[in-house]
Every structure is written in C-alpha cells, then in structure tokens.
Motif scaffolding. Structure first.
Motif, PDB file in Angstrom:
ATOM      1  N   SER A  61     -10.653  48.523 -17.054  1.00 15.89           N
ATOM      2  CA  SER A  61     -11.052  47.373 -16.244  1.00 15.89           C
ATOM      3  C   SER A  61     -10.099  46.210 -16.487  1.00 15.89           C
ATOM      4  CB  SER A  61     -12.482  46.954 -16.586  1.00 15.89           C
ATOM      5  OG  SER A  61     -12.576  46.525 -17.934  1.00 15.89           O
ATOM      6  N   ILE A  62     -10.041  45.303 -15.526  1.00 16.31           N
ATOM      7  CA  ILE A  62      -9.118  44.170 -15.603  1.00 16.31           C
ATOM      8  C   ILE A  62      -9.842  43.030 -16.307  1.00 16.31           C
ATOM      9  CG2 ILE A  62      -7.870  42.434 -14.269  1.00 16.31           C
ATOM     10  CD1 ILE A  62      -8.432  45.928 -12.884  1.00 16.31           C
ATOM     11  N   ASN A  63      -9.509  42.833 -17.577  1.00 15.24           N
ATOM     12  CA  ASN A  63     -10.245  41.842 -18.345  1.00 15.24           C
ATOM     13  C   ASN A  63      -9.450  41.396 -19.561  1.00 15.24           C
ATOM     14  OD1 ASN A  63     -12.419  40.182 -18.681  1.00 15.24           O
ATOM     15  ND2 ASN A  63     -13.685  41.672 -19.753  1.00 15.24           N
ATOM     16  N   ALA A  64      -9.761  40.198 -20.014  1.00 17.07           N
ATOM     17  CA  ALA A  64      -9.268  39.649 -21.273  1.00 17.07           C
ATOM     18  C   ALA A  64     -10.356  38.726 -21.786  1.00 17.07           C
ATOM     19  CB  ALA A  64      -7.966  38.878 -21.075  1.00 17.07           C
ATOM     20  N   PHE A  65     -10.373  38.460 -23.073  1.00 14.99           N
ATOM     21  CA  PHE A  65     -11.432  37.605 -23.606  1.00 14.99           C
ATOM     22  C   PHE A  65     -10.953  36.921 -24.877  1.00 14.99           C
ATOM     23  CE2 PHE A  65     -11.978  41.993 -24.924  1.00 14.99           C
ATOM     24  CZ  PHE A  65     -12.008  41.914 -26.313  1.00 14.99           C
ATOM     25  N   ALA A  66     -11.422  35.693 -25.060  1.00 13.18           N
ATOM     26  CA  ALA A  66     -11.200  34.978 -26.304  1.00 13.18           C
ATOM     27  C   ALA A  66     -12.469  35.067 -27.124  1.00 13.18           C
ATOM     28  CB  ALA A  66     -10.846  33.521 -26.024  1.00 13.18           C
ATOM     29  N   LEU A  67     -12.318  35.175 -28.426  1.00 12.96           N
ATOM     30  CA  LEU A  67     -13.450  35.241 -29.333  1.00 12.96           C
ATOM     31  C   LEU A  67     -13.424  34.042 -30.272  1.00 12.96           C
ATOM     32  CD1 LEU A  67     -13.454  39.015 -30.334  1.00 12.96           C
ATOM     33  CD2 LEU A  67     -15.205  37.823 -29.022  1.00 12.96           C
ATOM     34  N   PRO A  68     -14.545  33.744 -30.897  1.00 13.80           N
ATOM     35  CA  PRO A  68     -14.532  32.683 -31.910  1.00 13.80           C
ATOM     36  C   PRO A  68     -13.484  32.982 -32.974  1.00 13.80           C
ATOM     37  CG  PRO A  68     -16.779  33.406 -31.463  1.00 13.80           C
ATOM     38  CD  PRO A  68     -15.877  34.356 -30.741  1.00 13.80           C
ATOM     39  N   GLY A  69     -12.877  31.936 -33.495  1.00 12.00           N
ATOM     40  CA  GLY A  69     -11.931  32.118 -34.587  1.00 12.00           C
ATOM     41  C   GLY A  69     -10.516  32.420 -34.167  1.00 12.00           C
ATOM     42  N   GLY A  70     -10.212  32.319 -32.869  1.00 11.39           N
ATOM     43  CA  GLY A  70      -8.837  32.486 -32.430  1.00 11.39           C
ATOM     44  C   GLY A  70      -8.404  33.913 -32.203  1.00 11.39           C
ATOM     45  N   TYR A  71      -9.340  34.804 -31.938  1.00 12.55           N
ATOM     46  CA  TYR A  71      -8.995  36.186 -31.602  1.00 12.55           C
ATOM     47  C   TYR A  71      -8.883  36.334 -30.092  1.00 12.55           C
ATOM     48  CZ  TYR A  71     -10.290  37.357 -36.395  1.00 12.55           C
ATOM     49  OH  TYR A  71     -10.366  37.407 -37.767  1.00 12.55           O
ATOM     50  N   LEU A  72      -7.987  37.209 -29.666  1.00  8.19           N
ATOM     51  CA  LEU A  72      -7.796  37.478 -28.241  1.00  8.19           C
ATOM     52  C   LEU A  72      -7.903  38.973 -28.014  1.00  8.19           C
ATOM     53  CD1 LEU A  72      -6.808  36.502 -25.371  1.00  8.19           C
ATOM     54  CD2 LEU A  72      -4.538  37.193 -26.123  1.00  8.19           C
ATOM     55  N   GLY A  73      -8.675  39.356 -27.006  1.00  6.32           N
ATOM     56  CA  GLY A  73      -8.781  40.754 -26.619  1.00  6.32           C
ATOM     57  C   GLY A  73      -8.203  40.952 -25.235  1.00  6.32           C
ATOM     58  N   VAL A  74      -7.463  42.035 -25.050  1.00 10.39           N
ATOM     59  CA  VAL A  74      -6.839  42.343 -23.754  1.00 10.39           C
ATOM     60  C   VAL A  74      -7.077  43.803 -23.438  1.00 10.39           C
ATOM     61  CG1 VAL A  74      -4.685  42.444 -22.447  1.00 10.39           C
ATOM     62  CG2 VAL A  74      -5.047  40.590 -24.094  1.00 10.39           C
ATOM     63  N   HIS A  75      -7.590  44.082 -22.241  1.00 14.43           N
ATOM     64  CA  HIS A  75      -7.766  45.456 -21.789  1.00 14.43           C
ATOM     65  C   HIS A  75      -6.446  45.996 -21.244  1.00 14.43           C
ATOM     66  CE1 HIS A  75     -12.405  45.281 -20.976  1.00 14.43           C
ATOM     67  NE2 HIS A  75     -12.076  44.974 -22.225  1.00 14.43           N
TER      68      HIS A  75
ATOM     69  N   ALA B 242       3.748  26.247 -27.687  1.00  9.44           N
ATOM     70  CA  ALA B 242       3.706  25.211 -26.654  1.00  9.44           C
ATOM     71  C   ALA B 242       2.487  24.314 -26.838  1.00  9.44           C
ATOM     72  CB  ALA B 242       3.686  25.852 -25.273  1.00  9.44           C
ATOM     73  N   ALA B 243       1.351  24.916 -27.174  1.00 10.24           N
ATOM     74  CA  ALA B 243       0.143  24.123 -27.406  1.00 10.24           C
ATOM     75  C   ALA B 243       0.328  23.181 -28.595  1.00 10.24           C
ATOM     76  CB  ALA B 243      -1.048  25.047 -27.646  1.00 10.24           C
ATOM     77  N   ARG B 244       1.006  23.675 -29.620  1.00 14.30           N
ATOM     78  CA  ARG B 244       1.280  22.837 -30.796  1.00 14.30           C
ATOM     79  C   ARG B 244       2.169  21.666 -30.418  1.00 14.30           C
ATOM     80  NH1 ARG B 244       4.258  26.159 -33.280  1.00 14.30           N
ATOM     81  NH2 ARG B 244       2.524  27.416 -34.080  1.00 14.30           N
ATOM     82  N   ALA B 245       3.240  21.955 -29.658  1.00 13.10           N
ATOM     83  CA  ALA B 245       4.191  20.918 -29.284  1.00 13.10           C
ATOM     84  C   ALA B 245       3.563  19.858 -28.384  1.00 13.10           C
ATOM     85  CB  ALA B 245       5.401  21.552 -28.591  1.00 13.10           C
ATOM     86  N   ARG B 246       2.607  20.259 -27.567  1.00 12.73           N
ATOM     87  CA  ARG B 246       1.966  19.326 -26.642  1.00 12.73           C
ATOM     88  C   ARG B 246       0.755  18.630 -27.255  1.00 12.73           C
ATOM     89  NH1 ARG B 246       2.940  19.205 -21.411  1.00 12.73           N
ATOM     90  NH2 ARG B 246       0.766  18.675 -20.972  1.00 12.73           N
ATOM     91  N   GLY B 247       0.441  18.933 -28.494  1.00  9.72           N
ATOM     92  CA  GLY B 247      -0.703  18.297 -29.135  1.00  9.72           C
ATOM     93  C   GLY B 247      -2.040  18.874 -28.735  1.00  9.72           C
ATOM     94  N   GLU B 248      -2.032  20.076 -28.130  1.00 12.87           N
ATOM     95  CA  GLU B 248      -3.282  20.714 -27.716  1.00 12.87           C
ATOM     96  C   GLU B 248      -3.875  21.596 -28.816  1.00 12.87           C
ATOM     97  OE1 GLU B 248      -4.762  19.988 -25.077  1.00 12.87           O
ATOM     98  OE2 GLU B 248      -3.253  19.198 -23.693  1.00 12.87           O
ATOM     99  N   LEU B 249      -3.118  21.823 -29.884  1.00 14.77           N
ATOM    100  CA  LEU B 249      -3.564  22.705 -30.962  1.00 14.77           C
ATOM    101  C   LEU B 249      -3.783  21.885 -32.229  1.00 14.77           C
ATOM    102  CD1 LEU B 249      -4.137  25.540 -32.029  1.00 14.77           C
ATOM    103  CD2 LEU B 249      -1.687  25.813 -32.456  1.00 14.77           C
ATOM    104  N   PRO B 250      -5.030  21.524 -32.520  1.00 14.57           N
ATOM    105  CA  PRO B 250      -5.305  20.729 -33.719  1.00 14.57           C
ATOM    106  C   PRO B 250      -4.872  21.475 -34.984  1.00 14.57           C
ATOM    107  CG  PRO B 250      -7.212  20.786 -32.253  1.00 14.57           C
ATOM    108  CD  PRO B 250      -6.238  21.800 -31.734  1.00 14.57           C
ATOM    109  N   PRO B 251      -4.291  20.778 -35.952  1.00 21.40           N
ATOM    110  CA  PRO B 251      -3.821  21.438 -37.181  1.00 21.40           C
ATOM    111  C   PRO B 251      -4.907  22.242 -37.887  1.00 21.40           C
ATOM    112  CG  PRO B 251      -2.988  19.190 -37.059  1.00 21.40           C
ATOM    113  CD  PRO B 251      -3.970  19.337 -35.943  1.00 21.40           C
ATOM    114  N   GLU B 252      -6.139  21.751 -37.858  1.00 20.86           N
ATOM    115  CA  GLU B 252      -7.215  22.465 -38.541  1.00 20.86           C
ATOM    116  C   GLU B 252      -7.458  23.827 -37.914  1.00 20.86           C
ATOM    117  OE1 GLU B 252     -11.809  21.723 -40.095  1.00 20.86           O
ATOM    118  OE2 GLU B 252     -11.033  20.583 -38.384  1.00 20.86           O
ATOM    119  N   LEU B 253      -7.406  23.885 -36.576  1.00 24.22           N
ATOM    120  CA  LEU B 253      -7.579  25.170 -35.902  1.00 24.22           C
ATOM    121  C   LEU B 253      -6.412  26.098 -36.192  1.00 24.22           C
ATOM    122  CD1 LEU B 253      -9.905  23.757 -34.367  1.00 24.22           C
ATOM    123  CD2 LEU B 253      -9.084  24.883 -32.295  1.00 24.22           C
ATOM    124  N   GLU B 254      -5.201  25.548 -36.149  1.00 28.71           N
ATOM    125  CA  GLU B 254      -4.030  26.390 -36.382  1.00 28.71           C
ATOM    126  C   GLU B 254      -4.067  27.007 -37.775  1.00 28.71           C
ATOM    127  OE1 GLU B 254       0.827  26.324 -35.941  1.00 28.71           O
ATOM    128  OE2 GLU B 254      -0.291  24.431 -35.877  1.00 28.71           O
TER     129      GLU B 254
END
Length: 510
Positions: free
Chosen positions: A113-127, A87-99
């Motif tokens: 615990s109730i948590n989630a986090f984004a990390l540099p480089g496009g990693y996602l962590g979910v508890h 969806a981000a790609r289709a809406r132009g929110e995801l630059p090609p270089e990042l993808e």
C-alpha cells in the motif's frame, strides 16, 4: 509465521491509521481546537516521554514479519531523511532538544500500500508501495518532509496534551488493544468494539490545521535540502487522482492525511510559475530503486514473470532511458527470485552498459550483480561483481561481509565492520554481521557480545541481557587466553542494558 495480536495492533495503529500511536478512547473528546498553539505551547508531554513511547512501538515493529532491513533501499530513504533533517536544523525548525533525544531512524515495511508514517520519538516508517509509486526522488522527499514536520512541530505531543486524561504509554496500550480486536479475526470474539475502534481511528488523524502546518513547513525544507519543491505538487496530483478513483484501499495515506482542495491550492500557489512548468525527470538511481521496491514487496510469481518479460515488449527501445533502466533492474531481480540466473545475467549486461557514466547507478548495478550471483550460489563471482573496496556504503559493507563468510575471507571484514559499528552503534544488522564474522574466526566472546548488541539495538533488552550473561559465563569457563578488554566491555554494557530494561519495564507500568 503468524502475526501476533500485539503486532497486528501495532500495524493497525501505524500502518493503517498512519501517525501517532495515541488518541483518546473516549469518542466525545475533540482532537483539535480551532487553532494551533505555537511550538511547545501546551505540549506537556516531555521529549523523553515521547521517545519512550516511540521506542515501545518500534520494538514491536522490529519483530513484525513485514519489517524489512534492505540496506540498498534504506540507504536511499535515510539519505533523503538526513538531508531534510539538516535543512530543518539550518532553518531553525529542529529544536536542539528534539535533535538530541529523538531517534531519527527509518524503517521499511513490505506492505504494497502507498503509505508512510511518523512515530513518536522521531521514527519514520515507509511502505515499499510508496517507494514503488513515486515518480522521482522529489516526490518521495515531499512525503518525508511532511512527516518530518509532524515530528518537529510536535503534533504528536500536542494531541497527547489535548487528551491527557491518561498517561501516553497507557493510552497507547489501550488503543493498540482495541485496534487489535478490530483487525485480528481470531480476537473478534474477545472484544466487540468495532464501532469504538472506528471512532478511535477517526480521532487519531491529525487535524486539518496540523496538516496545513506540516505542508507549509515541509515545503520550506525542500529546496534547502536539495530537492525540487515541485515534488510536493506532483505528489498531491497523485493523491488527487487516487481521490477521484474513490481510493481503492491501497492509499491509507489519504485516510490519515485527508487531502483538501485548500491544501492542494496552497501548495500550487507556493510554486513559482517557471518551476511549475519544469518537468522533473527521474534519476537513474531512483528508477532502479523504485523497481527494487516493487519487486521486494512480494507481488507474486505472475507479476515477477511479467516484469521479467518487459524488456522484450514492443516499443521498449523507444522508452526514455530511466524507464529502460528501471525495467531492466526489475527484470534482473525478478529473474533472480524466479531462479533464472542466466536470464538475470543477460539483462545485467544491458543494465551495466546503460548506466555507464552515472556513478551512483553504476554502483547499484554492481551490488545487484553481486546479489544475483550470490543467489545463484556463486560466491566467487559475487565477490568479483563488488565495487573496489574503499569507503564502504552500508549496503556494500553488509553485502561484502556476507560474501566474505562464504569465501573464507572473514578476517578482511573485521576492521571495516568494527569501524562501522563504532560510529553506528544502533545498526543491528551490522552487529549481526560482525557476530558471524567473529564466530567464523573462532572469536566466540566477541561474537556473543555482537549478538547482544544487535538485540539491544532493536530494544530487545531481555535478549541482550541473556547474551551478555552468556558472554560472562563463557569467559569464566574458557581455558583459553581471555580478551580482558572484551570482558570489561561486556560487564559495562550488561549494567547499562539492565538499567535500560528497568526503565522500559517501569514505563510500561505507568
């Protein structure tokens, strides 16, 4: 296993503070200005540098005892993550270089615990705590969409740019060291920086402008990705309730993503009146996987027994179908962990009858049936529980490979696993499964190469190099006919990984 000081530091950085493993260690430096620059403006940190920083952090998270590669849960979260990326790609929110350059990978942690986090480089962590508490897939998607927007809008790079007195990697290392001292009791006598660490933690949080931007962009991704935007409002309601309860410490997401009245009002105003009145009913799939997350978060034997008894509780028959299905799933998995396979099988029969007609829920029930038979030591019964072999999802593929090894059916899994790793070369668990299957067939060279690839997939380049060299040595000494193609691949991959190891070492020095 004791958690290392570095691992404790990483957890302090990304599990408690949530996002961005960086921020100035100088308390007087402001984190955010009065307004956000446009995308890319002032983001002097290159995409490659941000990815390298993320890789260095994720390498330690892979080693953490709380890291969990549960294919069933990961497949569910990853599917939502990829839908939001599309969806981000289709809406132009995801630059090609990042993808192209970012990882876009999901990691799960056993933390309740109730948590989630984004990390540099496009990693996602979910508890697992977050997965266990969200009421439906749309609430979960709202959190993922918010975190994704922090990445696509390059908020991490913006913070680094504002605090560019030190290089990102050195800055991240210094913050990790400080937080390690504040979180690890054994290190307390080494550094007395409690107050400084608190100041750093406060600066690591995103600015309010960034939070609002992540809300806005994330909200815009929900409907195009196939999720109900009401999920945002439902999740905000949960956060507000936690705020009213003064946050008992199980909601670190609140501290790293402060929930303001303005943010809540903005999300509510964006929701059409008709949609606001709709009640989101959880899918059976979500109810089952939320139950799985709760059980796998290691809640203790008392809680497992409570879940085991829940289907017998008064009024259970009057509960909604998704509530019954979730309770049966939790009871089955709890019974298996408590080594009560007979009870697990009884509840499984109820569950399978309840999910007839729901394809995805039925598949989940079949996988669960195979798991409980495997845990009970009956590999043949586990194999019978598996869905018919067809286009394998990752959970079914890895479970089938595990059972095949016990039944002496390893040859059946070589082709499917090789096909999978050819299209998913960063799947360490699949490589490890292929190594076990190959070893069972006496294909030592292929097993060694697969072990090396598993290490490389988790950025443990030193271990990967060691295994590739072991493969070369085995090939030289073996008197049997050589697989020259495999030898050639090992030689090529060794050179590639050695180059990556040099880059990794050089980045750590800057």
């Amino acid at each position: 296993m004791k958690t290392s000081a570095l691992s404790m530091a990483i957890k302090a950085l990304v599990l408690s503070v949530s996002i961005v493993g960086m921020g100035s260690v100088v308390p007087s430096v402001a984190v955010a200005g009065p307004g956000l620059p446009t995308l890319g403006e002032g983001a002097d940190v290159s995409v490659s540098a941000e990815r390298r920083l993320g890789d260095s952090i994720i390498r330690e998270l892979y080693r953490d005892p709380d890291y969990l590669d549960d294919p069933v849960l990961q497949d569910y979260v990853q599917a939502q993550w990829l839908a939001l990326l599309a969806a981000a790609r289709a809406r132009g929110e995801l630059p090609p270089e990042l993808e192209e350059h970012f990882a876009w990978e999901v990691l799960l942690g056993r933390d309740r615990s109730i948590n989630a986090f984004a990390l540099p480089g496009g990693y996602l962590g979910v508890h697992l705590g977050l997965l266990g508490v969200v009421a439906n897939r749309d609430e979960l998607a709202s959190v993922l969409a918010h975190e994704l927007s922090h990445v696509t809008q390059r908020h991490i790079a913006r913070l680094l740019t504002q605090q560019n007195r030190q290089t990102p990697l050195l800055l991240g290392t210094m913050v990790l060291a400080m937080l390690a001292a504040s979180k690890n009791p054994q290190a307390a006598q080494a550094l007395t920086v409690g107050g400084q660490a608190l100041a750093v933690q406060n600066q690591l949080n995103f600015s309010r402008d960034m939070e609002r931007e992540a809300d806005r962009v994330g909200y815009s991704l929900m409907a195009p990705a196939g999720f109900a935007p009401q999920g945002f409002v439902g999740m905000f309601d949960k956060l507000q309730q936690a705020n009213r309860l003064n946050d008992n410490g199980s909601w670190p997401y609140l501290r790293s993503h402060p929930l303001t009245t303005q943010r809540v009002a903005d999300m509510q105003a964006r929701l059409p009146l008709q949609a606001a009145r709709e009640v989101l009913v959880p899918t059976l799939e979500h109810a089952m996987l939320a139950a799985r997350a709760r059980v796998l978060s290691r809640p203790g034997a008392d809680m497992l027994r409570q879940w085991l008894a829940e289907p017998r509780s008064n009024g259970f028959a009057q509960r909604a179908p998704h509530q019954q299905v979730g309770a049966w799933y939790a009871a089955i998995l709890a019974a298996s962990q408590l080594h009560e396979p007979r009870q697990a099988r009884q509840w499984l029969a109820r569950l399978q009858a309840a999910v007839q007609g729901d394809t995805r829920a039925h598949t989940l029930a079949q996988w669960l049936g195979a798991e409980i038979e495997l845990a009970a030591g009956d590999a043949a019964a586990a194999w019978q529980q598996l869905p018919a072999l067809g286009r394998e999802d990752r959970p079914g593929l890895l479970l089938r490979a595990q059972i095949a090894l016990l039944l002496g059916r390893a040859p059946e899994m070589v082709g499917p696993l090789q096909t999978w790793v050819s299209t998913h070369p960063r799947d360490a668990s699949a490589w490890q499964a292929l190594a076990s299957i190959s070893q069972a067939q006496g294909q030592t060279l292929r097993a060694i190469r697969a072990e090396a690839e598993a290490h490389a997939a988790r950025y443990d380049y030193a271990a990967a190099i060691d295994r590739f060299k072991a493969g070369q040595e085995w090939a030289r000494k073996s008197s049997s006919a050589q697989d020259f193609v495999e030898v050639s691949i090992i030689d090529t991959r060794l050179r590639t990984v050695q180059a990556l190891a040099k880059e990794q070492a050089a980045a750590a020095l800057h």
